[in-house]
Design a protein around this motif. Structure first.
Motif, PDB file in Angstrom:
ATOM      1  N   LYS A 146     110.496  99.962 -85.443  1.00 28.15           N
ATOM      2  CA  LYS A 146     109.477  99.774 -86.481  1.00 28.15           C
ATOM      3  C   LYS A 146     110.131  99.809 -87.850  1.00 28.15           C
ATOM      4  N   GLU A 147     109.352  99.436 -88.864  1.00 22.67           N
ATOM      5  CA  GLU A 147     109.873  99.425 -90.225  1.00 22.67           C
ATOM      6  C   GLU A 147     110.340 100.819 -90.631  1.00 22.67           C
ATOM      7  N   GLY A 148     111.521 100.848 -91.255  1.00 18.76           N
ATOM      8  CA  GLY A 148     112.094 102.114 -91.695  1.00 18.76           C
ATOM      9  C   GLY A 148     113.113 102.685 -90.734  1.00 18.76           C
ATOM     10  N   ASP A 149     113.147 102.179 -89.503  1.00 21.55           N
ATOM     11  CA  ASP A 149     114.123 102.665 -88.523  1.00 21.55           C
ATOM     12  C   ASP A 149     115.522 102.152 -88.863  1.00 21.55           C
ATOM     13  N   PHE A 150     116.522 102.997 -88.630  1.00 24.47           N
ATOM     14  CA  PHE A 150     117.916 102.593 -88.755  1.00 24.47           C
ATOM     15  C   PHE A 150     118.442 102.252 -87.366  1.00 24.47           C
ATOM     16  N   VAL A 151     119.077 101.117 -87.251  1.00 28.53           N
ATOM     17  CA  VAL A 151     119.576 100.667 -85.960  1.00 28.53           C
ATOM     18  C   VAL A 151     121.083 100.465 -86.034  1.00 28.53           C
ATOM     19  N   ALA A 191     124.064  93.708 -86.125  1.00 31.65           N
ATOM     20  CA  ALA A 191     124.875  94.598 -86.951  1.00 31.65           C
ATOM     21  C   ALA A 191     124.019  95.799 -87.314  1.00 31.65           C
ATOM     22  N   SER A 192     124.654  96.845 -87.765  1.00 29.44           N
ATOM     23  CA  SER A 192     123.918  98.051 -88.136  1.00 29.44           C
ATOM     24  C   SER A 192     123.115  97.811 -89.408  1.00 29.44           C
ATOM     25  N   GLY A 193     121.973  98.474 -89.515  1.00 27.79           N
ATOM     26  CA  GLY A 193     121.169  98.323 -90.712  1.00 27.79           C
ATOM     27  C   GLY A 193     119.818  98.985 -90.593  1.00 27.79           C
ATOM     28  N   LYS A 194     118.935  98.656 -91.530  1.00 21.48           N
ATOM     29  CA  LYS A 194     117.604  99.241 -91.599  1.00 21.48           C
ATOM     30  C   LYS A 194     116.557  98.166 -91.348  1.00 21.48           C
ATOM     31  N   VAL A 195     115.572  98.469 -90.507  1.00 20.55           N
ATOM     32  CA  VAL A 195     114.482  97.543 -90.223  1.00 20.55           C
ATOM     33  C   VAL A 195     113.543  97.521 -91.429  1.00 20.55           C
ATOM     34  N   VAL A 196     113.417  96.353 -92.061  1.00 21.74           N
ATOM     35  CA  VAL A 196     112.568  96.233 -93.243  1.00 21.74           C
ATOM     36  C   VAL A 196     111.295  95.447 -92.948  1.00 21.74           C
ATOM     37  N   TYR A 197     111.219  94.811 -91.785  1.00 20.34           N
ATOM     38  CA  TYR A 197     109.983  94.142 -91.390  1.00 20.34           C
ATOM     39  C   TYR A 197     109.859  94.156 -89.878  1.00 20.34           C
ATOM     40  N   ALA A 213     124.613  98.520 -84.427  1.00 15.18           N
ATOM     41  CA  ALA A 213     125.014  97.255 -83.820  1.00 15.18           C
ATOM     42  C   ALA A 213     125.006  97.381 -82.305  1.00 15.18           C
ATOM     43  N   GLY A 214     124.366  96.448 -81.622  1.00 19.73           N
ATOM     44  CA  GLY A 214     124.287  96.486 -80.167  1.00 19.73           C
ATOM     45  C   GLY A 214     123.102  97.247 -79.623  1.00 19.73           C
ATOM     46  N   GLN A 215     122.324  97.907 -80.489  1.00 20.45           N
ATOM     47  CA  GLN A 215     121.151  98.647 -80.031  1.00 20.45           C
ATOM     48  C   GLN A 215     120.045  97.678 -79.629  1.00 20.45           C
ATOM     49  N   ILE A 216     119.310  98.003 -78.556  1.00 19.28           N
ATOM     50  CA  ILE A 216     118.179  97.174 -78.144  1.00 19.28           C
ATOM     51  C   ILE A 216     117.034  97.378 -79.131  1.00 19.28           C
ATOM     52  N   ILE A 217     116.612  96.288 -79.778  1.00 19.25           N
ATOM     53  CA  ILE A 217     115.566  96.382 -80.790  1.00 19.25           C
ATOM     54  C   ILE A 217     114.296  95.630 -80.386  1.00 19.25           C
ATOM     55  N   ALA A 218     114.404  94.773 -79.355  1.00 21.38           N
ATOM     56  CA  ALA A 218     113.230  93.996 -78.926  1.00 21.38           C
ATOM     57  C   ALA A 218     113.469  93.449 -77.528  1.00 21.38           C
ATOM     58  N   GLU A 219     112.412  92.843 -76.992  1.00 23.86           N
ATOM     59  CA  GLU A 219     112.512  92.140 -75.715  1.00 23.86           C
ATOM     60  C   GLU A 219     112.193  90.669 -75.951  1.00 23.86           C
ATOM     61  N   MET A 220     113.000  89.786 -75.388  1.00 20.85           N
ATOM     62  CA  MET A 220     112.852  88.363 -75.622  1.00 20.85           C
ATOM     63  C   MET A 220     111.515  87.854 -75.093  1.00 20.85           C
ATOM     64  N   GLY A 221     110.931  86.907 -75.828  1.00 18.13           N
ATOM     65  CA  GLY A 221     109.644  86.360 -75.435  1.00 18.13           C
ATOM     66  C   GLY A 221     109.446  84.951 -75.952  1.00 18.13           C
ATOM     67  N   SER A 222     108.184  84.552 -76.028  1.00 20.16           N
ATOM     68  CA  SER A 222     107.846  83.201 -76.477  1.00 20.16           C
ATOM     69  C   SER A 222     106.739  83.226 -77.517  1.00 20.16           C
ATOM     70  N   THR A 268     104.679  92.077 -96.521  1.00 20.96           N
ATOM     71  CA  THR A 268     105.532  93.010 -97.228  1.00 20.96           C
ATOM     72  C   THR A 268     106.354  92.206 -98.225  1.00 20.96           C
ATOM     73  N   LEU A 269     106.981  92.887 -99.166  1.00 19.47           N
ATOM     74  CA  LEU A 269     107.806  92.169-100.133  1.00 19.47           C
ATOM     75  C   LEU A 269     108.948  91.451 -99.430  1.00 19.47           C
ATOM     76  N   PHE A 270     109.489  92.088 -98.385  1.00 17.14           N
ATOM     77  CA  PHE A 270     110.591  91.481 -97.635  1.00 17.14           C
ATOM     78  C   PHE A 270     110.125  90.212 -96.923  1.00 17.14           C
ATOM     79  N   SER A 271     108.947  90.253 -96.314  1.00 19.77           N
ATOM     80  CA  SER A 271     108.472  89.077 -95.580  1.00 19.77           C
ATOM     81  C   SER A 271     108.139  87.930 -96.530  1.00 19.77           C
ATOM     82  N   ILE A 272     107.592  88.251 -97.702  1.00 22.84           N
ATOM     83  CA  ILE A 272     107.285  87.206 -98.687  1.00 22.84           C
ATOM     84  C   ILE A 272     108.568  86.565 -99.192  1.00 22.84           C
ATOM     85  N   ALA A 273     109.564  87.392 -99.513  1.00 19.22           N
ATOM     86  CA  ALA A 273     110.848  86.856 -99.970  1.00 19.22           C
ATOM     87  C   ALA A 273     111.495  86.005 -98.886  1.00 19.22           C
TER      88      ALA A 273
END
Length: 260
Positions: free
Chosen positions: A216-221, A177-183, A223-232, A43-48
């Motif tokens: 996923k991309e486009g979701d608004f989250v 922090a609050s924001g929009k998932v772009v990638y 601050a403090g919302q669970i967005i992923a699970e930690m891994g390796s 995506t443009l965001f990931s390239i930047a």
């Protein structure tokens, strides 16, 4: 014997220059290629993000308009050296052009009712903007995970553009922090399963090496919302790699996160 000893000394001096490739590696961290060919998942965001550029400047440089759609095999030009200073230079001009306007506004007296109505209309818009990731100024940061700090930000070497936080497999990763998932994906080498959140026109944050991505991309989250699970993913141990970028440039997250 004297000639032989001198020859050995000269050879030894040449051998001490062998670490030269180390400097070549450091140069690769600074220089970027002239172009990037888009592959599936980019995506443009990931390239930047990959090349340390501000996505708005990259989009403008390549004539890409919102919603910044790119396609495989498309060539993205990266030769934007010096362009990163343009927003900082243009923004004061914009603010300066707005300064004379407030002096004209107090003059018309018979518009108190319309100004109140306009204020009422603007109130819900202002409350909605934080949800859209358009918060002005620096976001109110919080820690994305509660584990111990494993490694800190390294500004000079470029080896670590953020901080690493330890934890156990499956532990929650929170939006700093609050924001929009772009990638949301695993297309950036060395980051594993990665999330990038846009907080406003200045700040982005990234969450890498996750086991599961909850948004996923486009979701608004929030601050403090669970967005992923930690891994390796993309690394050798369970941890969260967390980055903050200001105008595309990595900055030390410890300067923004609250003290524990």
């Amino acid at each position: 014997m004297f000639v032989l000893s001198i020859t050995l000394i000269l050879l030894g001096g040449c051998a001490t220059n062998s670490p030269a490739p180390v400097f070549d590696k450091s140069r690769t961290n600074i220089k970027r290629p002239q172009t990037h060919v888009v592959i599936p998942g980019d995506t443009l965001f990931s390239i930047a993000w990959r090349y340390g550029l501000k996505y708005e400047i990259l989009a403008d440089h390549n004539g890409i308009k919102p919603p910044y759609i790119i396609r495989p095999s498309q060539v993205i030009r990266l030769d934007v050296a010096g362009s990163t200073a343009l927003p900082a230079a243009t923004s004061p001009a914009k603010t300066a052009s707005r300064q004379p306007q407030p002096r004209v506004q107090p003059a018309p007296a018979p518009k108190p009712v319309t100004s109140r109505n306009s204020q009422i209309k603007q109130t819900p818009k202002a409350s909605a903007s934080p949800q859209a990731g358009q918060v002005s100024g620096a976001p109110q940061w919080r820690w994305p995970a509660g584990g111990p700090l494993l490694s800190s930000f390294q500004s000079n070497s470029g080896l670590n553009k953020g901080i690493d936080i330890g934890g156990k497999l499956g532990e929650p990763v929170l939006a700093a922090a609050s924001g929009k998932v772009v990638y949301s994906g695993s297309g950036l080498r060395g980051y594993g399963k990665l999330l990038i959140v846009k907080h406003n026109e200045t700040f982005l944050s990234a969450y890498a090496h996750n086991n599961v991505l909850r948004v996923k991309e486009g979701d608004f989250v929030k601050a403090g919302q669970i967005i992923a699970e930690m891994g390796s993913s993309g690394t050798d141990r369970v941890k969260l790699h967390f980055e903050i970028r200001r105008d595309g440039t990595p900055v030390d997250p410890m300067k923004f996160l609250p003290r524990r």
